[in-house]
Design an enzyme around this catalytic site. Structure first.
Site, PDB file in Angstrom:
ATOM      1  N   GLU A  88     -11.602   1.474  17.846  1.00  7.94           N
ATOM      2  CA  GLU A  88     -12.690   1.406  16.862  1.00  7.94           C
ATOM      3  C   GLU A  88     -13.553   0.151  16.976  1.00  7.94           C
ATOM      4  O   GLU A  88     -14.694   0.136  16.497  1.00  7.94           O
ATOM      5  CB  GLU A  88     -12.122   1.473  15.439  1.00  7.94           C
ATOM      6  CG  GLU A  88     -11.387   0.199  15.015  1.00  7.94           C
ATOM      7  CD  GLU A  88     -10.871   0.245  13.578  1.00  7.94           C
ATOM      8  OE1 GLU A  88     -10.233   1.241  13.209  1.00  7.94           O
ATOM      9  OE2 GLU A  88     -11.102  -0.720  12.841  1.00  7.94           O
ATOM     10  N   ILE A 121       0.835  -1.208   0.000  1.00  7.21           N
ATOM     11  CA  ILE A 121       0.000   0.000   0.000  1.00  7.21           C
ATOM     12  C   ILE A 121       0.869   1.256   0.000  1.00  7.21           C
ATOM     13  O   ILE A 121       0.623   2.198  -0.757  1.00  7.21           O
ATOM     14  CB  ILE A 121      -0.967  -0.015   1.207  1.00  7.21           C
ATOM     15  CG1 ILE A 121      -1.924  -1.211   1.100  1.00  7.21           C
ATOM     16  CG2 ILE A 121      -1.760   1.288   1.285  1.00  7.21           C
ATOM     17  CD1 ILE A 121      -2.754  -1.493   2.340  1.00  7.21           C
ATOM     18  N   ASP A 173      11.111   2.618   6.519  1.00  2.82           N
ATOM     19  CA  ASP A 173      10.643   1.235   6.605  1.00  2.82           C
ATOM     20  C   ASP A 173      11.703   0.436   7.337  1.00  2.82           C
ATOM     21  O   ASP A 173      12.906   0.691   7.186  1.00  2.82           O
ATOM     22  CB  ASP A 173      10.414   0.659   5.187  1.00  2.82           C
ATOM     23  CG  ASP A 173       9.581  -0.612   5.219  1.00  2.82           C
ATOM     24  OD1 ASP A 173      10.034  -1.615   5.813  1.00  2.82           O
ATOM     25  OD2 ASP A 173       8.478  -0.609   4.658  1.00  2.82           O
ATOM     26  N   THR A 184      -4.393   5.226   7.427  1.00  3.31           N
ATOM     27  CA  THR A 184      -5.309   4.230   6.838  1.00  3.31           C
ATOM     28  C   THR A 184      -4.792   2.832   7.171  1.00  3.31           C
ATOM     29  O   THR A 184      -5.147   1.871   6.498  1.00  3.31           O
ATOM     30  CB  THR A 184      -5.400   4.384   5.298  1.00  3.31           C
ATOM     31  OG1 THR A 184      -4.091   4.330   4.764  1.00  3.31           O
ATOM     32  CG2 THR A 184      -6.089   5.673   4.892  1.00  3.31           C
ATOM     33  N   SER A 185      -3.949   2.729   8.217  1.00  7.28           N
ATOM     34  CA  SER A 185      -3.375   1.418   8.520  1.00  7.28           C
ATOM     35  C   SER A 185      -4.074   0.784   9.723  1.00  7.28           C
ATOM     36  O   SER A 185      -5.024   0.019   9.547  1.00  7.28           O
ATOM     37  CB  SER A 185      -1.875   1.529   8.730  1.00  7.28           C
ATOM     38  OG  SER A 185      -1.326   0.245   8.827  1.00  7.28           O
ATOM     39  N   ARG A 186      -3.625   1.087  10.926  1.00  6.94           N
ATOM     40  CA  ARG A 186      -4.294   0.586  12.130  1.00  6.94           C
ATOM     41  C   ARG A 186      -4.297   1.695  13.169  1.00  6.94           C
ATOM     42  O   ARG A 186      -3.292   2.418  13.329  1.00  6.94           O
ATOM     43  CB  ARG A 186      -3.565  -0.647  12.694  1.00  6.94           C
ATOM     44  CG  ARG A 186      -3.786  -1.929  11.909  1.00  6.94           C
ATOM     45  CD  ARG A 186      -5.240  -2.436  12.005  1.00  6.94           C
ATOM     46  NE  ARG A 186      -5.464  -3.666  11.257  1.00  6.94           N
ATOM     47  CZ  ARG A 186      -5.887  -3.751  10.006  1.00  6.94           C
ATOM     48  NH1 ARG A 186      -6.134  -2.645   9.309  1.00  6.94           N
ATOM     49  NH2 ARG A 186      -6.081  -4.923   9.443  1.00  6.94           N
ATOM     50  N   ASP A 211      -8.782   6.814   8.983  1.00  6.67           N
ATOM     51  CA  ASP A 211      -9.713   5.759   8.559  1.00  6.67           C
ATOM     52  C   ASP A 211      -9.792   4.676   9.622  1.00  6.67           C
ATOM     53  O   ASP A 211     -10.604   3.764   9.533  1.00  6.67           O
ATOM     54  CB  ASP A 211      -9.251   5.158   7.224  1.00  6.67           C
ATOM     55  CG  ASP A 211     -10.257   4.158   6.677  1.00  6.67           C
ATOM     56  OD1 ASP A 211     -11.452   4.519   6.591  1.00  6.67           O
ATOM     57  OD2 ASP A 211      -9.881   3.014   6.372  1.00  6.67           O
TER      58      ASP A 211
HETATM   59  P1  NAI Z   1       2.816  -4.883   3.645  1.00  7.27           P
HETATM   60  O1  NAI Z   1       3.142  -6.016   4.537  1.00  7.27           O
HETATM   61  O2  NAI Z   1       2.905  -5.063   2.165  1.00  7.27           O
HETATM   62  O3  NAI Z   1       3.727  -3.611   4.018  1.00  7.27           O
HETATM   63  C1  NAI Z   1       4.003  -3.223   5.334  1.00  7.27           C
HETATM   64  C2  NAI Z   1       5.351  -2.520   5.334  1.00  7.27           C
HETATM   65  O4  NAI Z   1       5.603  -2.068   6.651  1.00  7.27           O
HETATM   66  C3  NAI Z   1       6.505  -3.449   4.932  1.00  7.27           C
HETATM   67  O5  NAI Z   1       7.304  -2.838   3.950  1.00  7.27           O
HETATM   68  C4  NAI Z   1       7.279  -3.638   6.235  1.00  7.27           C
HETATM   69  O6  NAI Z   1       8.663  -3.808   6.046  1.00  7.27           O
HETATM   70  C5  NAI Z   1       6.964  -2.322   6.947  1.00  7.27           C
HETATM   71  N1  NAI Z   1       7.194  -2.403   8.385  1.00  7.27           N
HETATM   72  C6  NAI Z   1       7.061  -3.478   9.201  1.00  7.27           C
HETATM   73  N2  NAI Z   1       7.407  -3.149  10.460  1.00  7.27           N
HETATM   74  C7  NAI Z   1       7.773  -1.854  10.428  1.00  7.27           C
HETATM   75  C8  NAI Z   1       8.248  -0.932  11.403  1.00  7.27           C
HETATM   76  N3  NAI Z   1       8.414  -1.326  12.676  1.00  7.27           N
HETATM   77  N4  NAI Z   1       8.533   0.324  11.018  1.00  7.27           N
HETATM   78  C9  NAI Z   1       8.391   0.705   9.723  1.00  7.27           C
HETATM   79  N5  NAI Z   1       7.936  -0.113   8.746  1.00  7.27           N
HETATM   80  C10 NAI Z   1       7.647  -1.367   9.100  1.00  7.27           C
HETATM   81  O7  NAI Z   1       1.358  -4.415   4.086  1.00  7.27           O
HETATM   82  P2  NAI Z   1       0.306  -3.597   3.220  1.00  7.27           P
HETATM   83  O8  NAI Z   1      -0.507  -4.539   2.412  1.00  7.27           O
HETATM   84  O9  NAI Z   1       0.988  -2.467   2.550  1.00  7.27           O
HETATM   85  O10 NAI Z   1      -0.648  -3.047   4.384  1.00  7.27           O
HETATM   86  C11 NAI Z   1      -0.174  -2.116   5.333  1.00  7.27           C
HETATM   87  C12 NAI Z   1      -1.170  -2.016   6.467  1.00  7.27           C
HETATM   88  O11 NAI Z   1      -2.374  -1.427   5.984  1.00  7.27           O
HETATM   89  C13 NAI Z   1      -1.622  -3.381   7.038  1.00  7.27           C
HETATM   90  O12 NAI Z   1      -0.746  -3.794   8.066  1.00  7.27           O
HETATM   91  C14 NAI Z   1      -2.989  -3.090   7.558  1.00  7.27           C
HETATM   92  O13 NAI Z   1      -2.888  -2.815   8.940  1.00  7.27           O
HETATM   93  C15 NAI Z   1      -3.441  -1.832   6.830  1.00  7.27           C
HETATM   94  N6  NAI Z   1      -4.633  -2.018   6.016  1.00  7.27           N
HETATM   95  C16 NAI Z   1      -5.702  -1.176   6.210  1.00  7.27           C
HETATM   96  C17 NAI Z   1      -6.845  -1.312   5.460  1.00  7.27           C
HETATM   97  C18 NAI Z   1      -8.019  -0.379   5.625  1.00  7.27           C
HETATM   98  O14 NAI Z   1      -9.119  -0.676   5.119  1.00  7.27           O
HETATM   99  N7  NAI Z   1      -7.873   0.745   6.292  1.00  7.27           N
HETATM  100  C19 NAI Z   1      -6.958  -2.376   4.465  1.00  7.27           C
HETATM  101  C20 NAI Z   1      -5.762  -3.177   4.288  1.00  7.27           C
HETATM  102  C21 NAI Z   1      -4.649  -2.997   5.059  1.00  7.27           C
END
Ligand code: NAI
Length: 343
Positions: free
Chosen positions: A262, A153, A172, A231-233, A257
């Site tokens: 929540e 994302i 990252d 938009t993450s957590r 978001d």
């Molecule tokens: P992903 O796994 O592809 O990317 C996550 C990135 O965060 C990776 O590059 C990883 O190396 C990095 N990361 C891990 N630990 C870290 C740290 N301590 N400090 C900095 N970076 C770190 O995940 P993706 O698919 O990009 O999703 C990201 C987040 O988005 C998910 O964890 C989820 O919580 C959230 N999400 C929210 C949605 C929504 O509807 N609001 C829907 C889908 C995902």
């Protein structure tokens, strides 16, 4: 295969019904999965859960007692599952990616809405108030965005920002240097990113390391007027610290978001209730805060991909005893989990 599907919303059903193969039956429960509701899964072969279902030790124990070995998450994040406790007791499958575009585009939609005051203008013009006073925004072109987490994302969001002519900084834990070079993205320390960014966007997972990553100390380091997108957590941000920084005029705007607390609020119509959460109520009352209720994933394409992958995960697991999208507490999908050797 009989699947107990928890926290069902009307928009979940069509895509799952469409992708469901012959021989699979799905019972859609509206209630969330937690200690009080887990017994509904009795007699089923697997359970399907979403982001605000709570799969803690008690739920895992009960699922095991009922002979249920598989939990299929229909989401990417898994912070709501006690993964350590699940190890050796419950196979946890997830949908690692369904549409990074859905989430990244929502982040940009929130950003544009906020900085161009579209949420205010929309309400004004419905009341035939065509005044522009107080609607002055700013250009994104030339501004610096800091992206925390450059996975699926975060990368899409970076591309969108580059399209707007923005400078992209990134932080990252596992930087992707090749991608950064190709896309004119510069990795920095978290400290530098906080100091230099006009806009901060969070795209890393929630875990012990990232809990309250954006706290009072981090906000203190930010530029005055910074716009914060999450938009993450929710728990990546200390919501009380954010509220204080908004009151102090340090944070210029926030687009959320997701919200730390929540679970009992989002996805439901609470319009007839008094909101008990004073921090959320105060945040929502701010003219420079936009809250959507975990909506970023909600596109037709994402729902379709979620259903397809969740069902394919379950079929693969029941056919072969393992699944490439199985999670393990030791961090993501491990060889052991892939080979079903966790148990
Ligand atoms: P992903 O796994 O592809 O990317 C996550 C990135 O965060 C990776 O590059 C990883 O190396 C990095 N990361 C891990 N630990 C870290 C740290 N301590 N400090 C900095 N970076 C770190 O995940 P993706 O698919 O990009 O999703 C990201 C987040 O988005 C998910 O964890 C989820 O919580 C959230 N999400 C929210 C949605 C929504 O509807 N609001 C829907 C889908 C995902």
């Amino acid at each position: 295969m009989k699947l107990a599907f928890f926290d069902t919303k009307p928009y979940d059903i069509p895509s799952f019904e469409e992708h469901k193969p012959q021989g699979m039956s799905i019972k859609f429960f509206e209630t969330k999965l937690n200690e009080d509701t887990v017994d509904l899964a009795k007699g089923f072969d697997a359970v399907c859960a979403f982001v605000n279902d709570r799969i803690d030790a008690a739920v895992i124990d009960r699922l095991q007692e009922m002979g249920i070995r598989v939990l299929a998450l229909r989401c990417a994040g898994f912070n709501n599952v006690d993964m350590k406790y699940a190890h050796g007791r419950l196979h946890v499958l997830r949908v690692p990616a369904y549409s990074p575009y859905a989430v990244a585009e929502h982040a940009m939609a929130l950003l544009l809405t906020s900085i161009r005051r579209i949420h205010k203008a929309y309400i004004r013009s419905r009341d035939f108030n065509f005044s522009l006073s107080g609607l002055t925004g700013f250009d994104l072109y030339g501004k610096t965005v800091g992206i925390i987490g450059t996975g699926r994302i975060g990368q899409v969001f970076a591309h969108i920002c580059r399209g707007f002519g923005m400078q992209v900084l990134a932080y990252d834990k596992f930087p992707n240097l090749e991608w950064a070079k190709e896309n004119k993205v510069r990795y920095t320390s978290l400290e530098e990113l906080l100091k230099e960014s006009d806009i901060l966007s969070l795209h890393c997972p929630l875990n012990e390391e990232t809990h309250h990553l954006i706290n009072a100390e981090a906000l203190e380091k930010c530029k005055k007027g910074v716009v914060i997108l999450n938009t993450s957590r929710g728990a990546l941000i200390d919501a009380e610290a954010l509220l204080n920084s908004i009151k102090e005029r340090k944070v210029g705007a926030a687009c959320l978001d997701v919200y730390e607390e929540e679970a009992d609020l989002f996805f439901e119509d609470n319009s007839g209730h008094i909101l008990e959460d004073d921090i959320l109520a105060r945040l929502i009352s701010m003219p420079n805060v936009i809250v959507t209720s975990h909506q970023a994933f909600l596109t037709r394409e994402a729902l379709d991909n979620i259903a397809e992958t969740t069902i394919s995960n379950l079929l693969t697991f029941f056919e072969t005893g393992s699944c490439p999208n199985e999670l393990c507490y030791r961090g993501g999908t491990t060889e052991d989990c892939k080979n079903g050797k966790c148990f």
